[in-house]
Design a protein around this motif. Sequence first.
Motif, PDB file in Angstrom:
ATOM      1  N   ILE A  10       0.891  -1.204   0.005  1.00 16.50           N
ATOM      2  CA  ILE A  10       0.092   0.095   0.124  1.00 16.50           C
ATOM      3  C   ILE A  10       0.868   1.282   0.118  1.00 16.50           C
ATOM      4  CG2 ILE A  10      -2.288  -1.066   1.059  1.00 16.50           C
ATOM      5  CD1 ILE A  10      -0.833   0.110   3.837  1.00 16.50           C
ATOM      6  N   ALA A  12       3.286   4.248  -1.349  1.00 20.32           N
ATOM      7  CA  ALA A  12       3.219   4.934  -2.442  1.00 20.32           C
ATOM      8  C   ALA A  12       4.329   6.156  -2.302  1.00 20.32           C
ATOM      9  CB  ALA A  12       2.004   5.684  -2.830  1.00 20.32           C
ATOM     10  N   ILE A  44      12.218   0.577   9.374  1.00 24.47           N
ATOM     11  CA  ILE A  44      10.958   1.547   9.454  1.00 24.47           C
ATOM     12  C   ILE A  44      11.425   2.549   8.205  1.00 24.47           C
ATOM     13  CG2 ILE A  44      10.022   3.683  10.272  1.00 24.47           C
ATOM     14  CD1 ILE A  44      11.218   2.414  13.257  1.00 24.47           C
ATOM     15  N   PRO A  45      10.388   2.606   7.134  1.00 23.24           N
ATOM     16  CA  PRO A  45      10.656   3.209   5.788  1.00 23.24           C
ATOM     17  C   PRO A  45      10.682   4.783   6.275  1.00 23.24           C
ATOM     18  CG  PRO A  45       8.996   1.829   5.555  1.00 23.24           C
ATOM     19  CD  PRO A  45       9.122   1.810   7.149  1.00 23.24           C
TER      20      PRO A  45
ATOM     21  N   LEU B  66      -4.927  -4.541  10.451  1.00 22.84           N
ATOM     22  CA  LEU B  66      -3.740  -3.956  10.219  1.00 22.84           C
ATOM     23  C   LEU B  66      -3.643  -2.551  10.816  1.00 22.84           C
ATOM     24  CD1 LEU B  66      -0.817  -3.843   8.627  1.00 22.84           C
ATOM     25  CD2 LEU B  66      -2.262  -2.746   6.850  1.00 22.84           C
ATOM     26  N   VAL B  68      -1.006   0.874  10.672  1.00 18.92           N
ATOM     27  CA  VAL B  68       0.068   1.454  10.497  1.00 18.92           C
ATOM     28  C   VAL B  68       0.353   2.875  11.367  1.00 18.92           C
ATOM     29  CG1 VAL B  68       1.582   2.724   8.606  1.00 18.92           C
ATOM     30  CG2 VAL B  68       0.143   0.806   8.324  1.00 18.92           C
ATOM     31  N   VAL B  72       5.957  11.668  12.097  1.00 22.53           N
ATOM     32  CA  VAL B  72       7.122  12.410  11.642  1.00 22.53           C
ATOM     33  C   VAL B  72       8.576  12.257  12.264  1.00 22.53           C
ATOM     34  CG1 VAL B  72       7.065  14.672  12.923  1.00 22.53           C
ATOM     35  CG2 VAL B  72       7.942  14.596  10.614  1.00 22.53           C
ATOM     36  N   ARG B  74      10.979   9.430  13.722  1.00 17.31           N
ATOM     37  CA  ARG B  74      11.433   7.957  13.871  1.00 17.31           C
ATOM     38  C   ARG B  74      11.325   7.395  15.384  1.00 17.31           C
ATOM     39  NH1 ARG B  74      14.976   3.787  12.680  1.00 17.31           N
ATOM     40  NH2 ARG B  74      16.735   4.651  13.580  1.00 17.31           N
ATOM     41  N   VAL B  77       7.773   6.260  16.204  1.00 11.69           N
ATOM     42  CA  VAL B  77       7.513   4.876  15.479  1.00 11.69           C
ATOM     43  C   VAL B  77       8.247   3.825  16.095  1.00 11.69           C
ATOM     44  CG1 VAL B  77       7.458   3.906  13.226  1.00 11.69           C
ATOM     45  CG2 VAL B  77       6.986   6.442  13.413  1.00 11.69           C
ATOM     46  N   GLN B  78       9.377   3.721  16.230  1.00 11.96           N
ATOM     47  CA  GLN B  78      10.366   2.930  16.677  1.00 11.96           C
ATOM     48  C   GLN B  78       9.727   2.275  18.140  1.00 11.96           C
ATOM     49  OE1 GLN B  78      14.568   4.000  16.964  1.00 11.96           O
ATOM     50  NE2 GLN B  78      14.910   1.991  16.098  1.00 11.96           N
ATOM     51  N   LEU B  81       6.378   0.289  17.874  1.00 12.54           N
ATOM     52  CA  LEU B  81       6.626  -0.835  17.339  1.00 12.54           C
ATOM     53  C   LEU B  81       7.371  -1.771  18.284  1.00 12.54           C
ATOM     54  CD1 LEU B  81       8.084  -0.364  13.597  1.00 12.54           C
ATOM     55  CD2 LEU B  81       5.596  -0.603  14.386  1.00 12.54           C
ATOM     56  N   ARG B  93       2.614  -2.119  11.944  1.00 10.11           N
ATOM     57  CA  ARG B  93       3.517  -1.469  11.071  1.00 10.11           C
ATOM     58  C   ARG B  93       3.827  -0.079  11.282  1.00 10.11           C
ATOM     59  NH1 ARG B  93       2.932  -6.128  10.831  1.00 10.11           N
ATOM     60  NH2 ARG B  93       1.712  -7.378   9.540  1.00 10.11           N
ATOM     61  N   GLY B  94       5.072   0.530  10.714  1.00 11.00           N
ATOM     62  CA  GLY B  94       5.547   2.004  10.835  1.00 11.00           C
ATOM     63  C   GLY B  94       5.890   2.500   9.595  1.00 11.00           C
ATOM     64  N   VAL B  95       5.778   3.818   9.501  1.00 11.77           N
ATOM     65  CA  VAL B  95       6.292   4.636   8.680  1.00 11.77           C
ATOM     66  C   VAL B  95       6.709   5.984   9.142  1.00 11.77           C
ATOM     67  CG1 VAL B  95       5.317   3.462   6.629  1.00 11.77           C
ATOM     68  CG2 VAL B  95       4.270   5.552   7.762  1.00 11.77           C
ATOM     69  N   VAL B  96       7.909   6.835   8.548  1.00  9.75           N
ATOM     70  CA  VAL B  96       7.927   8.160   9.075  1.00  9.75           C
ATOM     71  C   VAL B  96       7.596   8.830   7.799  1.00  9.75           C
ATOM     72  CG1 VAL B  96       9.822   9.561   9.367  1.00  9.75           C
ATOM     73  CG2 VAL B  96       9.810   7.124  10.547  1.00  9.75           C
ATOM     74  N   SER B  97       6.765   9.977   8.014  1.00 12.70           N
ATOM     75  CA  SER B  97       6.646  11.227   7.037  1.00 12.70           C
ATOM     76  C   SER B  97       5.736  12.236   7.874  1.00 12.70           C
ATOM     77  CB  SER B  97       5.617  10.649   5.938  1.00 12.70           C
ATOM     78  OG  SER B  97       4.341  10.739   6.187  1.00 12.70           O
ATOM     79  N   ILE B 102       1.590  11.978   3.099  1.00 12.43           N
ATOM     80  CA  ILE B 102       1.472  10.560   3.735  1.00 12.43           C
ATOM     81  C   ILE B 102       1.956   9.692   2.484  1.00 12.43           C
ATOM     82  CG2 ILE B 102      -0.187   8.989   4.404  1.00 12.43           C
ATOM     83  CD1 ILE B 102      -1.749  10.949   5.834  1.00 12.43           C
ATOM     84  N   PRO B 103       2.535   8.598   2.879  1.00 15.06           N
ATOM     85  CA  PRO B 103       3.238   8.001   1.640  1.00 15.06           C
ATOM     86  C   PRO B 103       2.278   6.501   1.366  1.00 15.06           C
ATOM     87  CG  PRO B 103       4.429   7.343   3.599  1.00 15.06           C
ATOM     88  CD  PRO B 103       3.241   8.256   4.085  1.00 15.06           C
ATOM     89  N   PHE B 104       1.083   6.815   1.107  1.00  8.21           N
ATOM     90  CA  PHE B 104       0.325   5.700   0.718  1.00  8.21           C
ATOM     91  C   PHE B 104      -0.418   6.215  -0.442  1.00  8.21           C
ATOM     92  CE2 PHE B 104       1.164   5.118   5.288  1.00  8.21           C
ATOM     93  CZ  PHE B 104       1.498   3.956   5.294  1.00  8.21           C
TER      94      PHE B 104
END
Lengths: 70, 263
Positions: A10, A12, A44-45, B66, B68, B72, B74, B77-78, B81, B93-97, B102-104
Motif C-alpha cells: 500500500i 506510494a 522503518i521506511p 492492520l 500503521v 514524523v 522515527r 514509530v520505533q 513498534l 507496522r510503521g512509517v515516517v513522514s 502521507i506515503p500511501f
Amino acid sequence: MALSQDLIDILACPKCKGTIRLEKDQSGFVCETCKLFYPVVDDIPNFLIEEARPWSGAGSGTGTGEPAPA
Amino acid sequence: MCHMTRDTVRQFGPLARDYALSESHARGRTLAMLALRVQPRATDAVLDVATGGGHTALAFAPAVRLVVAHDVSRSMVQQTLGRARDAGLSNLRGVVSPAECIPFAAECFDVVTCRTAAHHFDDLGAALREARRVLRSGGRLAWTDLAAATDPELRALQHRLEVLHDATHRGTWTPAEWRDALEGAGFREIAIEGGVDERLTELPGGTSAAEWCERSRTPPEAQAEILRLLREARQTTREALGVRDEGDDVRFCLYKLVATARA
C-alpha cells in the motif's frame, strides 16, 4: 526482520503518490518518476522527502541500482 | 507542498518514552471515545497519523487486521513498534513522514485516527486532505485534538500557554473551524464533540502544569511564565480554564474535542 508485504503493497511515493519499488536488499524504496530513494532504517521506511536521496536510475528495475552520491 | 517539521522531529524524538508513559495519553477519555466512535472491525486497516506514544495504534491493533503507526519522528514509530512486539501484537507496522504528505496509495485504509497531534501540524487542511485521500469510500476518520475557545481573549491565552509549553505548537481550532476544515477536505457525516463549552478533558481534575511542562522538557523560564499567566489570569478566565492553585503548582484544564466523519 523483513518489511511486511501488507505494508509494502500500500505504500506510494509521498511526493507524486505514484508507485514505488522496494530494493531487493530492502535498503529503501525507489520512485522512478521523482528519481528519489527513500531509505529503510531498522525496518522503518523513512518518507521524509527532505531526507530522500537522489536516484541515479542506474540498474533501475534490477534491484542493483544505487542511490546517487549524496 | 510537503513540509518536514524539523523542529517537531527535534522536539519529540527524545520524548518518545515520556509520551508512552503519560497518564493522560495512556488513559485519557478521548482514547475510549475514538474506539467507541470508530467501532473497529476485524477486517479494518487503520492508519494512526502522528502516533506519538502509540496509544491509539496499540489500542486498535487487537481489534483490526492492520494498523500503521505513522509519525514524523522515527523515535516515536520505533518505540510504538517495540511496544507492539512486547504486547505480542504482530499486525502493527510503521512509517515516517509528515502528516501533510502521507506515503500511501489512495483508498487503502478503512479508518484514519489521530490523537492530540494536529496542533503540531504545519497545515491542518493538507493533513485532512491526505487522510481523505487514503480512506476508502465510506471509511471513518476519528481525530481528537486540543480545542480552541471561541472567546478571543481566552483563545489567545490558550495559544500563549501552548507555545510557551512547546515551541512546536502551531495552533488549535474551535469545533466550528474543525467542521469547516473537514468539509473543505471532502468529508461528510461530520460530528464534533467536546470542546471548551463542553469542558471535555482527558482526566478528571485537570492537568498539573508542572507535570505538563516536565513531559515536554519546557524550559524553566517558560514554565515560570505559564504559572504566572495562570495565577494572574482574571477570575472569569481562571474559571473558564478551571485554574486551581496547588502550592508551587497550578492545575488547569486542557480542553479536547473529538471529530468524526466519513470519506
